[in-house]
Design a protein around this motif. Sequence first.
Motif, PDB file in Angstrom:
ATOM      1  N   ILE A 183     -55.168 -66.798 -47.512  1.00  0.00           N
ATOM      2  CA  ILE A 183     -54.282 -67.780 -46.669  1.00  0.00           C
ATOM      3  C   ILE A 183     -52.784 -66.921 -46.738  1.00  0.00           C
ATOM      4  O   ILE A 183     -51.961 -66.916 -45.823  1.00  0.00           O
ATOM      5  N   SER A 184     -52.667 -66.471 -48.021  1.00  0.00           N
ATOM      6  CA  SER A 184     -51.586 -65.567 -48.269  1.00  0.00           C
ATOM      7  C   SER A 184     -51.984 -63.904 -48.341  1.00  0.00           C
ATOM      8  O   SER A 184     -53.118 -63.914 -48.963  1.00  0.00           O
ATOM      9  N   ILE A 185     -51.149 -63.056 -47.976  1.00  0.00           N
ATOM     10  CA  ILE A 185     -51.500 -61.610 -48.288  1.00  0.00           C
ATOM     11  C   ILE A 185     -51.581 -61.455 -49.982  1.00  0.00           C
ATOM     12  O   ILE A 185     -52.649 -60.556 -50.303  1.00  0.00           O
ATOM     13  N   LEU A 186     -51.134 -62.428 -50.570  1.00  0.00           N
ATOM     14  CA  LEU A 186     -51.182 -62.238 -52.074  1.00  0.00           C
ATOM     15  C   LEU A 186     -52.301 -62.714 -52.670  1.00  0.00           C
ATOM     16  O   LEU A 186     -52.659 -62.635 -54.005  1.00  0.00           O
ATOM     17  N   VAL A 197     -45.200 -68.714 -41.163  1.00  0.00           N
ATOM     18  CA  VAL A 197     -45.145 -68.434 -42.739  1.00  0.00           C
ATOM     19  C   VAL A 197     -45.875 -67.066 -43.064  1.00  0.00           C
ATOM     20  O   VAL A 197     -45.268 -66.162 -43.475  1.00  0.00           O
ATOM     21  N   GLU A 198     -47.215 -67.196 -42.778  1.00  0.00           N
ATOM     22  CA  GLU A 198     -47.937 -65.940 -43.131  1.00  0.00           C
ATOM     23  C   GLU A 198     -49.009 -65.427 -42.340  1.00  0.00           C
ATOM     24  O   GLU A 198     -49.565 -66.598 -41.442  1.00  0.00           O
ATOM     25  N   ALA A 232     -51.293 -58.068 -41.778  1.00  0.00           N
ATOM     26  CA  ALA A 232     -50.781 -57.388 -42.978  1.00  0.00           C
ATOM     27  C   ALA A 232     -51.817 -56.257 -43.380  1.00  0.00           C
ATOM     28  O   ALA A 232     -51.615 -55.430 -43.579  1.00  0.00           O
ATOM     29  N   LEU A 233     -53.131 -56.900 -43.464  1.00  0.00           N
ATOM     30  CA  LEU A 233     -54.174 -56.081 -44.051  1.00  0.00           C
ATOM     31  C   LEU A 233     -54.350 -54.886 -42.802  1.00  0.00           C
ATOM     32  O   LEU A 233     -54.398 -53.893 -43.224  1.00  0.00           O
ATOM     33  N   ILE A 238     -43.989 -57.498 -45.718  1.00  0.00           N
ATOM     34  CA  ILE A 238     -43.164 -57.358 -46.584  1.00  0.00           C
ATOM     35  C   ILE A 238     -43.693 -57.650 -47.850  1.00  0.00           C
ATOM     36  O   ILE A 238     -43.621 -56.694 -49.108  1.00  0.00           O
ATOM     37  N   LYS A 239     -44.322 -58.687 -48.066  1.00  0.00           N
ATOM     38  CA  LYS A 239     -45.000 -59.194 -49.270  1.00  0.00           C
ATOM     39  C   LYS A 239     -46.195 -58.142 -49.816  1.00  0.00           C
ATOM     40  O   LYS A 239     -46.262 -57.604 -51.058  1.00  0.00           O
ATOM     41  N   GLY A 240     -46.926 -57.955 -48.728  1.00  0.00           N
ATOM     42  CA  GLY A 240     -48.196 -57.060 -48.779  1.00  0.00           C
ATOM     43  C   GLY A 240     -47.863 -55.630 -49.274  1.00  0.00           C
ATOM     44  O   GLY A 240     -48.260 -55.209 -50.492  1.00  0.00           O
ATOM     45  N   LEU A 241     -46.582 -55.209 -48.717  1.00  0.00           N
ATOM     46  CA  LEU A 241     -46.322 -53.668 -48.961  1.00  0.00           C
ATOM     47  C   LEU A 241     -45.772 -53.577 -50.500  1.00  0.00           C
ATOM     48  O   LEU A 241     -45.973 -52.708 -50.936  1.00  0.00           O
TER      49      LEU A 241
END
Length: 301
Positions: free
Chosen positions: A7-10, A131-132, A137-138, A171-174
């Motif tokens: 659900i989140s890249i994290l 939100v995400e 992002a992947l 940004i979170k992922g990188l």
Amino acid sequence: MLKNNLISILDISVEQQIELFTLADQGERLFSEYHHALDGKVLGSLFFQPSTRTQFSFQSAFVRLGGQYIGCSDIKETRSGAPYYEPICDMGTVISNYCDIIVMRTIDDLQTGQLAQGISVPLISAGSGNVEHPTQALTDLYTIQKTLGCLTNHEILIVGTPRQRTINSFIKGLSAWGKNHFHILCQDGIEVPTAVKENLRASKITYYHTWDEVWAAGIADQITIVYMDKIFNETHRSNDFVPVKQDFISHISPDAIILHPLPRTAELPYFIDSLRGANYFRQAKNGLYVRTALFLKYLLL
Ligand code: NCD
């Protein structure tokens, strides 16, 4: 094997991403090697918000691996729409009986979490509210890894409103990979959301509000990645925030790559398509391989 919802890249570790990217590197060969890998499997494809790349690449990946998909594209076609408004989590419980994995895109980001509460099969977000957008992002990170060979120590120019799901997850992922510097060109008064700021780790952000400011900072020749996305006039002020200037692009290194999750609007003029660094259509193609690798990691490997 991946088990957690995405659900989140994290929700996916750097180590898991490395495995995913290694698999995605097989490209078209994935479809011959794993042609029948998902025979008999069913994808629940819920796109309650329009989608071109994400929806069709997910569906294409699943079908090419031998599976089939069910779903609908309007919540009003389910009983979670009017007049019953069945709780989304009940829909999740029920749909879990009919499929092996669910991909869902929603306008309301809360609905993703609500569905997750009811399900008993994995859930991959295909974009939740503003939100995400973890699989975008992947795709972005994979494209950078493949073209530039690493995901740290980049000087990244982001041009676009930094409060949209694509940029948030990017940004979170990188930042999870290591130190990077984000130079964000956006309207004065607009910043990344707190949830993004809190996950910068060793990375940092510098804001610019006009092309002239970017120019004056002397960063043009250090930029390795230009990440463009839609520009929303959130402050409702007329300003000089204009699409990419030809003179700026001509100063950045020809080795810098230009990414955009697409769809393009006025911020991405057509002249950029002919530049060596333009990678957005390759990026969209990579999305197919990344999503194929994801299904394999959830359901087979
Ligand atoms: C998104 C879209 O199509 O809506 N793009 C994408 O998934 N590649 C952009 C977005 O999530 O807003």
